[in-house]
Every structure is written in structure tokens, then in C-alpha cells.
Design a protein around this motif. Structure first.
Motif, mmCIF file in Angstrom:
data_model
loop_
_atom_site.group_PDB
_atom_site.id
_atom_site.type_symbol
_atom_site.label_atom_id
_atom_site.label_comp_id
_atom_site.label_asym_id
_atom_site.label_seq_id
_atom_site.Cartn_x
_atom_site.Cartn_y
_atom_site.Cartn_z
ATOM 1 N N ASP A 112 34.810 -121.773 -75.297
ATOM 2 C CA ASP A 112 34.629 -122.551 -74.285
ATOM 3 C C ASP A 112 35.175 -124.034 -74.591
ATOM 4 O OD1 ASP A 112 33.622 -120.680 -72.682
ATOM 5 O OD2 ASP A 112 31.423 -120.954 -72.941
ATOM 6 N N ASP A 113 35.047 -124.435 -75.864
ATOM 7 C CA ASP A 113 35.442 -125.778 -76.121
ATOM 8 C C ASP A 113 36.663 -125.895 -76.409
ATOM 9 O OD1 ASP A 113 35.627 -124.375 -78.572
ATOM 10 O OD2 ASP A 113 34.110 -126.190 -79.546
ATOM 11 N N LEU B 26 49.473 -127.192 -72.889
ATOM 12 C CA LEU B 26 50.570 -127.308 -72.365
ATOM 13 C C LEU B 26 50.592 -126.623 -70.770
ATOM 14 C CD1 LEU B 26 52.862 -126.388 -75.196
ATOM 15 C CD2 LEU B 26 53.106 -128.508 -73.828
ATOM 16 N N GLN B 27 49.988 -125.487 -70.825
ATOM 17 C CA GLN B 27 49.947 -124.557 -69.463
ATOM 18 C C GLN B 27 49.071 -125.587 -68.430
ATOM 19 O OE1 GLN B 27 47.380 -121.016 -69.618
ATOM 20 N NE2 GLN B 27 49.035 -119.950 -68.551
ATOM 21 N N ARG B 28 47.978 -125.911 -69.020
ATOM 22 C CA ARG B 28 47.199 -126.760 -68.066
ATOM 23 C C ARG B 28 48.028 -128.101 -67.720
ATOM 24 N NH1 ARG B 28 43.277 -130.465 -71.520
ATOM 25 N NH2 ARG B 28 45.278 -131.390 -71.670
ATOM 26 N N ASP B 29 48.765 -128.720 -68.357
ATOM 27 C CA ASP B 29 49.525 -129.958 -68.078
ATOM 28 C C ASP B 29 50.765 -129.516 -67.442
ATOM 29 O OD1 ASP B 29 47.408 -131.240 -68.716
ATOM 30 O OD2 ASP B 29 48.409 -131.815 -70.907
ATOM 31 N N ARG B 30 51.010 -128.224 -67.245
ATOM 32 C CA ARG B 30 52.116 -127.923 -66.360
ATOM 33 C C ARG B 30 53.566 -128.134 -67.086
ATOM 34 N NH1 ARG B 30 50.962 -126.515 -61.019
ATOM 35 N NH2 ARG B 30 48.877 -127.045 -60.303
ATOM 36 N N PHE B 31 53.309 -128.199 -68.426
ATOM 37 C CA PHE B 31 54.713 -128.225 -69.253
ATOM 38 C C PHE B 31 55.417 -129.539 -68.906
ATOM 39 C CE2 PHE B 31 53.602 -123.812 -69.371
ATOM 40 C CZ PHE B 31 53.606 -123.340 -70.347
ATOM 41 N N SER B 32 54.566 -130.405 -68.651
ATOM 42 C CA SER B 32 55.021 -131.913 -68.324
ATOM 43 C C SER B 32 54.267 -133.100 -69.048
ATOM 44 C CB SER B 32 55.051 -132.066 -66.991
ATOM 45 O OG SER B 32 55.786 -131.200 -66.174
ATOM 46 N N CYS B 33 55.017 -134.051 -69.190
ATOM 47 C CA CYS B 33 54.373 -135.265 -70.031
ATOM 48 C C CYS B 33 52.987 -136.014 -69.043
ATOM 49 C CB CYS B 33 55.362 -136.243 -70.414
ATOM 50 S SG CYS B 33 54.534 -137.819 -71.166
ATOM 51 N N ARG B 34 52.132 -135.939 -69.267
ATOM 52 C CA ARG B 34 51.048 -136.649 -68.559
ATOM 53 C C ARG B 34 51.290 -138.057 -68.243
ATOM 54 N NH1 ARG B 34 45.067 -134.106 -70.385
ATOM 55 N NH2 ARG B 34 44.531 -135.717 -68.630
ATOM 56 N N VAL C 223 64.196 -133.372 -73.506
ATOM 57 C CA VAL C 223 62.662 -133.875 -73.578
ATOM 58 C C VAL C 223 61.990 -132.842 -74.457
ATOM 59 C CG1 VAL C 223 60.505 -133.958 -72.216
ATOM 60 C CG2 VAL C 223 62.581 -134.921 -71.304
ATOM 61 N N GLN C 224 61.421 -133.562 -75.508
ATOM 62 C CA GLN C 224 60.588 -132.766 -76.430
ATOM 63 C C GLN C 224 59.097 -133.102 -76.303
ATOM 64 O OE1 GLN C 224 61.806 -133.665 -80.472
ATOM 65 N NE2 GLN C 224 63.685 -132.691 -80.312
ATOM 66 N N LEU C 225 58.118 -131.977 -75.971
ATOM 67 C CA LEU C 225 56.685 -132.194 -75.627
ATOM 68 C C LEU C 225 56.016 -132.136 -76.849
ATOM 69 C CD1 LEU C 225 56.542 -130.156 -72.165
ATOM 70 C CD2 LEU C 225 56.818 -132.744 -72.581
ATOM 71 N N HIS C 226 55.191 -132.931 -77.014
ATOM 72 C CA HIS C 226 53.995 -132.710 -78.171
ATOM 73 C C HIS C 226 52.675 -132.686 -77.306
ATOM 74 C CE1 HIS C 226 56.843 -135.686 -80.695
ATOM 75 N NE2 HIS C 226 57.318 -134.512 -80.215
ATOM 76 N N VAL C 227 51.877 -131.933 -78.142
ATOM 77 C CA VAL C 227 50.358 -131.905 -77.985
ATOM 78 C C VAL C 227 49.505 -133.119 -78.729
ATOM 79 C CG1 VAL C 227 48.371 -130.299 -78.005
ATOM 80 C CG2 VAL C 227 50.486 -129.499 -77.273
ATOM 81 N N ASP C 228 49.053 -134.063 -77.922
ATOM 82 C CA ASP C 228 48.439 -135.263 -78.625
ATOM 83 C C ASP C 228 47.009 -135.275 -78.479
ATOM 84 O OD1 ASP C 228 48.721 -138.003 -79.652
ATOM 85 O OD2 ASP C 228 47.985 -138.459 -77.794
ATOM 86 N N THR D 139 40.139 -130.307 -79.532
ATOM 87 C CA THR D 139 39.648 -129.454 -78.421
ATOM 88 C C THR D 139 40.355 -129.672 -77.165
ATOM 89 O OG1 THR D 139 38.104 -131.199 -77.937
ATOM 90 C CG2 THR D 139 37.075 -129.525 -79.424
ATOM 91 N N LEU D 140 40.273 -128.770 -76.432
ATOM 92 C CA LEU D 140 41.047 -128.658 -75.014
ATOM 93 C C LEU D 140 40.903 -130.120 -74.183
ATOM 94 C CD1 LEU D 140 42.797 -127.163 -73.308
ATOM 95 C CD2 LEU D 140 40.677 -126.031 -72.239
ATOM 96 N N ASP D 141 39.480 -130.685 -74.161
ATOM 97 C CA ASP D 141 39.397 -131.991 -73.550
ATOM 98 C C ASP D 141 39.783 -133.038 -74.107
ATOM 99 O OD1 ASP D 141 37.342 -131.832 -75.410
ATOM 100 O OD2 ASP D 141 35.900 -131.910 -74.063
ATOM 101 N N ASN D 142 40.421 -133.070 -75.511
ATOM 102 C CA ASN D 142 40.789 -134.229 -76.174
ATOM 103 C C ASN D 142 42.119 -134.071 -76.536
ATOM 104 O OD1 ASN D 142 40.137 -136.698 -77.478
ATOM 105 N ND2 ASN D 142 40.600 -135.655 -79.572
#
Length: 224
Positions: A137-138, A167-175, A187-192, A204-207
Motif C-alpha cells: 500500500d505504501d 511513471l504510470q501515475r504521472d502519465r509518463f510526463s514531467c510533472r 526527453v529523458q524522464l527521471h523518477v525523483d 515510496t509512491l507518495d514521495n
């Protein structure tokens, strides 16, 4: 210009250098419009004998790697490598990849390993989605968590499945700016981390959030 009348042929028994073999491999790949070359394809289009290439470099796959080409038929690839390649395609296209896109950049693995491992393309996609969605869940990996710091619950780097979830939650786009490889391929995407890991932020997902390389480098360790 008219059709070529003369064509230079290699003299039988003439010594061939490694560079000549590698250059010819790259030439054939260019003619095929692919990032790899199969031995049957090289027999048809290559200047030299494919057995010479294999013998010189130890194997056909080793020759491809030295030439800077992709290994299309490497066996026993791990699920992690197969799934990582799928994730890169999902990011690049901003949607579920299609089987034919395995033969195009940025894919580094062809259809064959997926067919051998999963039996069908649909089964490979199902296995990847099942793997990627197997989260607590977290948002932490359901597997064992490495101990980094006595006060921490999570490691610094998100797992492949967690990266996919973000990435899926953010629709594979820079927030931050909205950039996406689906519309702008460079464009290169990072998970930050939203709150930097160095400042106590958890993985965690929410951070976590999706940022393009430009926005991520500009953000530094600042939260948000």
C-alpha cells in the motif's frame, strides 16, 4: 549515375583485420536499418564469411557487442532485463508498447527472447504488468527491503516496479513542465524524490514524482 559496372571483390585467402570485420557488420546493419544483424542476414549481405566473424571474436554475439550492435538472440536473459526493456518502451511511447516496436530503438531486445520466455507477446505484457503492480500500500517493493539506515524503511533507488507505478501515475510526463518522450523523443524522464532522500525522504509512491532531466537537474535537493 548509371549502374556500377565494376565491383571490387576480396582475394581469397587475403588477411582480414578485426576493424574490417566490424566495419562490415555495421555496414550490413545500416543496410538493414536495424541495430543488429543475424548470421543468416550476414551470409546474404556480408563481405566475409560469418564463421570468420564468430571465430575471430569468440561468438557471433560477442562480435555484435564489440561492433556496438545489439544482440538480438541472446539466450537466458533474466526477467529483470526483459522487464526493464519493456519499461523503457512504455516510457518512450507513453503507452503499452507493440510487439513490432521491439525491433526499433530504444528497444535493446528483440522479440525472440520474449517469445522463448513467455510464449507470446500478450503473455509477456501480462507478466510485466503483474510484476509492476505487485506493490504494498505504501508503494514499497513487496520483496525484502535492504537496510540502509536504522531510521529508514526503504532503499534510495526505487525498484523497477515502483518506477513503473510512478511513471504510470504521472502519465509518463514531467510533472513540472509536461514534457514527454511520446511527443518529444529526446526527453529523458527521471523518477525523483519529492523530499530528497538525503533530507530523510522515503522511497515510496507518495514521495516520488516524474521529472524530465532538465527539471530534475534544476531542482537539486529542494523539495517539490
Amino acid at each position: 549515375m548509371g549502374k556500377e559496372i565494376f565491383k571490387l571483390s576480396r582475394v581469397p585467402g587475403q588477411a582480414v583485420t578485426d576493424d574490417q570485420l566490424l566495419t562490415d557488420l555495421r555496414r550490413v546493419a545500416g543496410e538493414l536499418g536495424k541495430a543488429t544483424v543475424g548470421q543468416k542476414e550476414y551470409r546474404r549481405l556480408g563481405t566475409y564469411d560469418d564463421s570468420t566473424v564468430s571465430t575471430r571474436f569468440g561468438s557471433w554475439n560477442k562480435a555484435l557487442k564489440v561492433a556496438g550492435l545489439e544482440v538480438a538472440n541472446e539466450v537466458n536473459l533474466s526477467d529483470a532485463l526483459l522487464f526493464e526493456n519493456l519499461l523503457q518502451l512504455w516510457i518512450y511511447y507513453g503507452r503499452q508498447p507493440r510487439r513490432r516496436e521491439l525491433s526499433l530503438p530504444p528497444s535493446t531486445i528483440s522479440q525472440s527472447p520474449y517469445q522463448r520466455r513467455f510464449g507470446a507477446w500478450s503473455a509477456a505484457l501480462s507478466a510485466f504488468v503483474e510484476f509492476a503492480n505487485a506493490l504494498n500500500d505504501d508503494g514499497a517493493s513487496s520483496g525484502p527491503i535492504a537496510t540502509i539506515h536504522p531510521m529508514r524503511r526503504t532503499p534510495r533507488d526505487p525498484s523497477l516496479r515502483l518506477r513503473f507505478r510512478v511513471l504510470q501515475r504521472d502519465r509518463f510526463s514531467c510533472r513540472s513542465c509536461g514534457a514527454s518522450p511520446a511527443t518529444t523523443p529526446q526527453v529523458q524522464l527521471h523518477v525523483d524524490h519529492i523530499l530528497a532522500w538525503s533530507l530523510g525522504g522515503e522511497t515510496t509512491l507518495d514521495n516520488l514524482q516524474t521529472l524530465c532531466a532538465t527539471c530534475n537537474l534544476g531542482k537539486g535537493a529542494l523539495p517539490g
